[in-house]
Write a protein that holds these residues in place. Structure first.
Motif, PDB file in Angstrom:
ATOM      1  N   ASN A  50      -3.348  -4.664  15.086  1.00  0.00           N
ATOM      2  CA  ASN A  50      -3.391  -3.164  15.835  1.00  0.00           C
ATOM      3  C   ASN A  50      -1.535  -3.017  17.322  1.00  0.00           C
ATOM      4  N   THR A  51      -1.459  -3.879  16.824  1.00  0.00           N
ATOM      5  CA  THR A  51      -0.841  -3.866  18.717  1.00  0.00           C
ATOM      6  C   THR A  51       0.220  -2.758  17.991  1.00  0.00           C
ATOM      7  N   GLN A  52       0.879  -2.798  16.602  1.00  0.00           N
ATOM      8  CA  GLN A  52       1.879  -2.495  16.340  1.00  0.00           C
ATOM      9  C   GLN A  52       1.245  -0.957  15.816  1.00  0.00           C
ATOM     10  N   ARG A  53       0.205  -0.701  15.722  1.00  0.00           N
ATOM     11  CA  ARG A  53       0.012   0.821  15.150  1.00  0.00           C
ATOM     12  C   ARG A  53      -0.644   1.607  16.187  1.00  0.00           C
ATOM     13  N   ASP A  54      -1.176   0.565  18.041  1.00  0.00           N
ATOM     14  CA  ASP A  54      -1.195   1.439  18.737  1.00  0.00           C
ATOM     15  C   ASP A  54       0.621   1.382  19.182  1.00  0.00           C
ATOM     16  N   ALA A  55       1.192   1.279  19.084  1.00  0.00           N
ATOM     17  CA  ALA A  55       2.492   1.607  19.232  1.00  0.00           C
ATOM     18  C   ALA A  55       3.136   3.467  19.092  1.00  0.00           C
ATOM     19  N   LEU A  56       2.443   3.763  17.749  1.00  0.00           N
ATOM     20  CA  LEU A  56       3.078   4.644  17.050  1.00  0.00           C
ATOM     21  C   LEU A  56       2.590   6.047  18.258  1.00  0.00           C
ATOM     22  N   THR A  57       2.894   7.233  17.736  1.00  0.00           N
ATOM     23  CA  THR A  57       2.224   8.353  18.851  1.00  0.00           C
ATOM     24  C   THR A  57       2.058   9.235  17.700  1.00  0.00           C
ATOM     25  N   GLY A  58       0.172   8.776  17.912  1.00  0.00           N
ATOM     26  CA  GLY A  58      -0.336   8.998  16.665  1.00  0.00           C
ATOM     27  C   GLY A  58      -0.602  10.440  16.170  1.00  0.00           C
ATOM     28  N   VAL A  59      -0.610  10.704  15.191  1.00  0.00           N
ATOM     29  CA  VAL A  59      -1.122  12.178  15.056  1.00  0.00           C
ATOM     30  C   VAL A  59      -2.006  12.526  13.395  1.00  0.00           C
ATOM     31  N   ASN A  60      -2.703  13.366  14.398  1.00  0.00           N
ATOM     32  CA  ASN A  60      -4.058  13.472  13.356  1.00  0.00           C
ATOM     33  C   ASN A  60      -3.966  13.300  11.921  1.00  0.00           C
ATOM     34  N   GLY A  61      -4.680  12.688  10.779  1.00  0.00           N
ATOM     35  CA  GLY A  61      -4.527  12.792  10.051  1.00  0.00           C
ATOM     36  C   GLY A  61      -3.360  11.192   9.033  1.00  0.00           C
ATOM     37  N   MET A  62      -2.691  10.594  10.108  1.00  0.00           N
ATOM     38  CA  MET A  62      -2.087   9.068   9.430  1.00  0.00           C
ATOM     39  C   MET A  62      -3.037   8.347   9.437  1.00  0.00           C
ATOM     40  N   VAL A  63      -2.402   7.527   7.725  1.00  0.00           N
ATOM     41  CA  VAL A  63      -3.862   6.268   7.434  1.00  0.00           C
ATOM     42  C   VAL A  63      -2.906   5.231   6.838  1.00  0.00           C
ATOM     43  N   ILE A  64      -2.985   4.161   7.718  1.00  0.00           N
ATOM     44  CA  ILE A  64      -2.582   3.135   7.874  1.00  0.00           C
ATOM     45  C   ILE A  64      -3.850   1.541   7.373  1.00  0.00           C
ATOM     46  N   VAL A  72      -8.975   0.075   6.522  1.00  0.00           N
ATOM     47  CA  VAL A  72      -7.807   0.882   5.930  1.00  0.00           C
ATOM     48  C   VAL A  72      -8.844   2.218   7.328  1.00  0.00           C
ATOM     49  N   GLU A  73      -7.781   2.857   8.156  1.00  0.00           N
ATOM     50  CA  GLU A  73      -7.882   3.350   9.372  1.00  0.00           C
ATOM     51  C   GLU A  73      -6.875   3.997   9.252  1.00  0.00           C
ATOM     52  N   ALA A  74      -8.083   5.722   9.962  1.00  0.00           N
ATOM     53  CA  ALA A  74      -6.923   6.843  10.415  1.00  0.00           C
ATOM     54  C   ALA A  74      -7.359   7.201  11.197  1.00  0.00           C
ATOM     55  N   TYR A  75      -6.292   7.706  11.515  1.00  0.00           N
ATOM     56  CA  TYR A  75      -6.201   8.531  13.495  1.00  0.00           C
ATOM     57  C   TYR A  75      -6.368  10.069  13.401  1.00  0.00           C
ATOM     58  N   GLU A  76      -8.166  10.401  13.904  1.00  0.00           N
ATOM     59  CA  GLU A  76      -8.927  11.276  13.515  1.00  0.00           C
ATOM     60  C   GLU A  76      -9.311  11.557  15.516  1.00  0.00           C
ATOM     61  N   ASN A  77      -8.888  12.644  15.809  1.00  0.00           N
ATOM     62  CA  ASN A  77      -9.462  13.210  16.883  1.00  0.00           C
ATOM     63  C   ASN A  77      -9.232  12.737  17.918  1.00  0.00           C
ATOM     64  N   GLY A  78      -8.073  12.213  18.222  1.00  0.00           N
ATOM     65  CA  GLY A  78      -7.479  11.609  18.627  1.00  0.00           C
ATOM     66  C   GLY A  78      -7.397   9.485  18.876  1.00  0.00           C
ATOM     67  N   VAL A  79      -8.099   9.205  18.272  1.00  0.00           N
ATOM     68  CA  VAL A  79      -8.837   7.976  17.898  1.00  0.00           C
ATOM     69  C   VAL A  79      -8.113   7.414  16.660  1.00  0.00           C
ATOM     70  N   TRP A  80      -7.718   6.136  16.607  1.00  0.00           N
ATOM     71  CA  TRP A  80      -8.142   5.629  14.939  1.00  0.00           C
ATOM     72  C   TRP A  80      -9.305   4.688  14.883  1.00  0.00           C
ATOM     73  N   VAL A  81      -9.843   5.484  13.345  1.00  0.00           N
ATOM     74  CA  VAL A  81     -11.555   4.546  12.805  1.00  0.00           C
ATOM     75  C   VAL A  81     -11.094   4.017  11.634  1.00  0.00           C
ATOM     76  N   ASN A  82     -11.928   3.369  11.531  1.00  0.00           N
ATOM     77  CA  ASN A  82     -12.134   2.445  10.118  1.00  0.00           C
ATOM     78  C   ASN A  82     -12.715   3.775   9.183  1.00  0.00           C
ATOM     79  N   ILE A  83     -11.897   3.452   7.799  1.00  0.00           N
ATOM     80  CA  ILE A  83     -12.079   4.442   6.779  1.00  0.00           C
ATOM     81  C   ILE A  83     -12.963   3.679   5.647  1.00  0.00           C
TER      82      ILE A  83
END
Length: 83
Positions: A50-64, A72-83
């Motif tokens: 999560n520390t590495q993930r939070d260092a990203l500049t999130g863009v809606n649609g990213m999946v990690i 599995v998480e996606a960046y959606e509406n400005g936040v990371w959510v479990n999918i």
């Protein structure tokens, strides 16, 4: 490419005139930008804490894959959510 031990070549990756990429297929679906076709392998997402993930500049649609949350998480509406 040539498979290990083989003498003949075969297509493994295709880039068509529209820039679409096919891995394991030479017939890329026209609606796909990237198509993976295999019965022996799967898509492996980027895995990070999560520390590495939070260092990203999130863009809606990213999946990690979060190795912290084992999810599995996606960046959606400005936040990371479990999918």
């Amino acid at each position: 490419t040539t498979a290990d031990g083989a003498s003949s070549t075969s297509d493994r990756v295709t880039i068509d005139s529209g820039g679409r990429v096919g891995v394991g297929t030479t017939s890329i679906d026209t609606s796909a930008l990237l198509e993976l076709d295999s019965t022996t392998g799967a898509l492996l997402l980027s895995r990070m804490t999560n520390t590495q993930r939070d260092a990203l500049t999130g863009v809606n649609g990213m999946v990690i894959y979060s190795s912290t949350d084992n999810a599995v998480e996606a960046y959606e509406n400005g936040v990371w959510v479990n999918i």
